[in-house]
Design an enzyme around this catalytic site. Structure first.
Site, PDB file in Angstrom:
ATOM      1  N   HIS A 109       0.826  -1.203   0.000  1.00 33.42           N
ATOM      2  CA  HIS A 109       0.000   0.000   0.000  1.00 33.42           C
ATOM      3  C   HIS A 109       0.859   1.251   0.000  1.00 33.42           C
ATOM      4  CE1 HIS A 109      -2.885   2.892   2.196  1.00 33.42           C
ATOM      5  NE2 HIS A 109      -3.173   2.893   0.913  1.00 33.42           N
TER       6      HIS A 109
ATOM      7  N   HIS B  37      -1.619   1.046   7.955  1.00 31.57           N
ATOM      8  CA  HIS B  37      -3.083   1.042   7.847  1.00 31.57           C
ATOM      9  C   HIS B  37      -3.626  -0.370   7.996  1.00 31.57           C
ATOM     10  CE1 HIS B  37      -1.324   4.285   5.296  1.00 31.57           C
ATOM     11  NE2 HIS B  37      -2.030   4.997   6.137  1.00 31.57           N
TER      12      HIS B  37
HETATM   13 FE1  FES Z   1       0.329  -0.796   4.776  1.00 30.56          FE
HETATM   14 FE2  FES Z   1      -1.121   1.336   4.266  1.00 30.56          FE
HETATM   15  S1  FES Z   1       1.038   1.177   4.298  1.00 30.56           S
HETATM   16  S2  FES Z   1      -1.816  -0.642   4.734  1.00 30.56           S
END
Ligand code: FES
Length: 174
Positions: A104, A123
């Site tokens: 992500h 997150h």
């Molecule tokens: Fe891992 Fe957003 S950086 S879920």
């Protein structure tokens, strides 16, 4: 009336021709080797280095070892899971390696031994190490990059490729 018969005949020939093509197509499809359906998906067209990550002797079940591949900026983990898994190598088919950079936004992730997942503190995306890095929760939009491994006769474990794009890279080798 004879014009009508000609039309009927040409329609019949067209139908029979199409039917023959359909049958031939179905026959051809049924003779496609089933092995091709199970073939390993092609990896990205990137020239990956071969890199020694460790030796089977170095691993304890369910205790990840820190590694990096294909270069020092791309960190990951090498894990002996204790049961045969997707992409697993070694005599027990249970040794796997993953990037530990969250797809992500690139947070470094930690391994949870209780459910064998890699977990993001950013997150909270979660990835299943027993299922090829399958994303099981969170914001990420791709599964976790798994390193393709090979074990040689001496038990050395070599990384030879990556099955997803590593976080932050336009290609997996800069
Ligand atoms: Fe891992 Fe957003 S950086 S879920």
């Amino acid at each position: 009336m004879s014009g009508c018969n000609k039309l009927t005949e040409s329609g019949r020939r067209f139908f029979l021709g199409r039917s023959a093509l359909a049958v031939a197509g179905a026959a051809a499809a049924s003779t496609v080797p089933q092995a091709s359906a199970r073939a390993t998906p092609a990896l990205a067209r990137v020239a990956y280095p071969v890199s020694r990550l460790g030796n089977l002797r170095d691993l304890k079940v369910n205790e990840p070892m820190d590694i990096s591949y294909p270069d020092a900026d791309s960190t990951g983990v090498l894990i002996k899971l204790g049961t045969p898994v997707e992409g697993g190598v070694g005599p027990d088919g249970d040794v796997v390696a993953f990037s530990n950079l969250c797809p992500h936004k690139g947070y470094p992730m930690f391994y949870a031994a209780d459910d064998r997942t890699l977990n993001c503190p950013g997150h909270y995306s979660r990835f299943d190490c027993e299922k090829g890095g399958l994303q099981v929760w969170g914001h990420a939009t791709q599964n976790l990059a798994q390193f393709r491994l090979r074990v040689d006769a001496g038990g050395d474990i070599h990384a030879e490729g990556v099955d997803e794009l590593l976080y932050g890279r336009h290609s997996n080798v800069l």
